[in-house]
Design an enzyme around this catalytic site. Sequence first.
Site, mmCIF file in Angstrom:
data_model
loop_
_atom_site.group_PDB
_atom_site.id
_atom_site.type_symbol
_atom_site.label_atom_id
_atom_site.label_comp_id
_atom_site.label_asym_id
_atom_site.label_seq_id
_atom_site.Cartn_x
_atom_site.Cartn_y
_atom_site.Cartn_z
ATOM 1 N N SER A 207 17.777 68.533 7.796
ATOM 2 C CA SER A 207 17.401 68.949 9.156
ATOM 3 C C SER A 207 17.664 67.797 10.110
ATOM 4 O O SER A 207 17.684 66.625 9.702
ATOM 5 C CB SER A 207 15.911 69.275 9.198
ATOM 6 O OG SER A 207 15.470 69.449 10.540
ATOM 7 N N TYR B 123 7.000 67.341 6.848
ATOM 8 C CA TYR B 123 8.306 68.008 6.779
ATOM 9 C C TYR B 123 9.457 67.035 7.084
ATOM 10 O O TYR B 123 10.452 66.983 6.361
ATOM 11 C CB TYR B 123 8.312 69.174 7.768
ATOM 12 C CG TYR B 123 9.618 69.914 7.882
ATOM 13 C CD1 TYR B 123 9.953 70.933 6.987
ATOM 14 C CD2 TYR B 123 10.532 69.634 8.900
ATOM 15 C CE1 TYR B 123 11.148 71.629 7.100
ATOM 16 C CE2 TYR B 123 11.722 70.330 9.025
ATOM 17 C CZ TYR B 123 12.027 71.326 8.126
ATOM 18 O OH TYR B 123 13.210 72.011 8.244
HETATM 19 P P1 NAD Z 1 13.578 81.000 6.284
HETATM 20 O O1 NAD Z 1 12.115 81.136 6.376
HETATM 21 O O2 NAD Z 1 14.398 82.202 6.540
HETATM 22 O O3 NAD Z 1 13.991 80.411 4.870
HETATM 23 C C1 NAD Z 1 13.180 79.534 4.132
HETATM 24 C C2 NAD Z 1 13.017 80.149 2.769
HETATM 25 O O4 NAD Z 1 12.387 79.197 1.912
HETATM 26 C C3 NAD Z 1 12.122 81.379 2.726
HETATM 27 O O5 NAD Z 1 12.845 82.562 2.946
HETATM 28 C C4 NAD Z 1 11.570 81.322 1.307
HETATM 29 O O6 NAD Z 1 12.275 82.222 0.474
HETATM 30 C C5 NAD Z 1 11.865 79.916 0.838
HETATM 31 N N1 NAD Z 1 10.669 79.279 0.315
HETATM 32 C C6 NAD Z 1 9.652 78.691 0.972
HETATM 33 N N2 NAD Z 1 8.713 78.275 0.092
HETATM 34 C C7 NAD Z 1 9.156 78.611 -1.141
HETATM 35 C C8 NAD Z 1 8.638 78.450 -2.456
HETATM 36 N N3 NAD Z 1 7.467 77.836 -2.674
HETATM 37 N N4 NAD Z 1 9.350 78.965 -3.495
HETATM 38 C C9 NAD Z 1 10.526 79.592 -3.297
HETATM 39 N N5 NAD Z 1 11.077 79.749 -2.067
HETATM 40 C C10 NAD Z 1 10.389 79.261 -1.020
HETATM 41 O O7 NAD Z 1 13.968 79.837 7.313
HETATM 42 P P2 NAD Z 1 15.314 78.979 7.506
HETATM 43 O O8 NAD Z 1 15.131 78.321 8.807
HETATM 44 O O9 NAD Z 1 16.514 79.764 7.239
HETATM 45 O O10 NAD Z 1 15.151 77.853 6.389
HETATM 46 C C11 NAD Z 1 16.184 77.471 5.510
HETATM 47 C C12 NAD Z 1 16.273 75.963 5.463
HETATM 48 O O11 NAD Z 1 16.695 75.492 6.732
HETATM 49 C C13 NAD Z 1 14.958 75.252 5.139
HETATM 50 O O12 NAD Z 1 15.207 74.212 4.218
HETATM 51 C C14 NAD Z 1 14.566 74.667 6.490
HETATM 52 O O13 NAD Z 1 13.784 73.516 6.331
HETATM 53 C C15 NAD Z 1 15.932 74.369 7.061
HETATM 54 N N6 NAD Z 1 15.964 74.156 8.514
HETATM 55 C C16 NAD Z 1 15.652 75.160 9.365
HETATM 56 C C17 NAD Z 1 15.693 74.918 10.728
HETATM 57 C C18 NAD Z 1 15.358 75.992 11.731
HETATM 58 O O14 NAD Z 1 15.225 75.683 12.916
HETATM 59 N N7 NAD Z 1 15.195 77.234 11.327
HETATM 60 C C19 NAD Z 1 16.072 73.664 11.208
HETATM 61 C C20 NAD Z 1 16.400 72.667 10.309
HETATM 62 C C21 NAD Z 1 16.344 72.911 8.950
#
Ligand code: NAD
Length: 302
Positions: free
Chosen positions: A194, A207
């Site tokens: 991130s 985080y």
């Molecule tokens: P999202 O909620 O769609 O995806 C995150 C997924 O993590 C969930 O769908 C879930 O299936 C999984 N998860 C969480 N806890 C879990 C557990 N204990 N066991 C199994 N699975 C688990 O959101 P997203 O934003 O698409 O997230 C994907 C990645 O992107 C993450 O690593 C997040 O940190 C990163 N990210 C997101 C953003 C943003 O702004 N959305 C920014 C930077 C990084």
Amino acid sequence: MTVIKTKNQYEKQNPLTQYPRPPFPKQPQERPGSVDLMDPAPDHGEGSYQGFGRLKGRKALVTGGDSGIGRATVIAYAREGADIAFNYLPSEEANAQEVVKLIEAEGRKAFPIPGDISDEAFCKKLVEEAVEKLGGLDILVNNAGRQTAQKSIAELTTEQFDNTFKVNVYALFWISKAALPHMDAGATIINTTSIQAFDPSEILLDYAQTKACIVAFTKALASQVAEKGIRVNAVAPGPFWTPLQPSGGQPQDKIEKFGSSTPLGRPGQPAEIAPMYVLLASQESSYITGEVMGVTGGMMPY
Ligand code: NAD
Ligand code: MG
């Protein structure tokens, strides 16, 4: 399931107006959240991503594949010709079944494997089952993550700190360790870090640390497995419109203006980051390893 009808990603468009801009409505959800409750509905490329056979016949395992960035990656991989096993939490079964339909609509194989990756034994089982069902493993995308905002260190419990590290850091180690013996030259690992690794927010103390860990893990592992012809990279998203954010990742007043501080003035849609996961998985990126690719609407601080 809402399918956003937009131009394909190969037509010239103004990125400022291509997708919704803040303000957005407040929309609290329970963690881990669902794409079906998001307003406006996110675009995972259902109606726009066009494949060119760049991952033909490849076998991929994607964590957090039910929603958000993982869902967009899975759709793109299926359209590029890959079969896909993906993990998610049991409470996300409805979102996962939508993804199964999207993969199968491309004539590719879909293997949904629910379970909690904060558990080491499950992580091993996840990889074994994925390898068995896919008949091998070429691409591992460590994408699942937990993000829960807390105003101050006083409110950040040991339980949350521990679980954030388990999901975001330990699981990456457990899953990659189990997967590597099944991977050969040309295989790739892609980790989702991130912008928080480089520009941490005060409300994301735990985080942001885990995302910095992922950068170091990516670079060290990339050096270690280079001699096997295996590449390891990370993608660093800026603000993306996914269930992670309204389900506790941000306070609701920040959801209203989510993405407004980027130079492009809006959050990214998952469809806008999937092409980076395709590039890093495909042979087109053969000379890229140990890299962190920012997809941040102009916010990456280097
Ligand atoms: P999202 O909620 O769609 O995806 C995150 C997924 O993590 C969930 O769908 C879930 O299936 C999984 N998860 C969480 N806890 C879990 C557990 N204990 N066991 C199994 N699975 C688990 O959101 P997203 O934003 O698409 O997230 C994907 C990645 O992107 C993450 O690593 C997040 O940190 C990163 N990210 C997101 C953003 C943003 O702004 N959305 C920014 C930077 C990084
Ligand atoms: Mg989800």
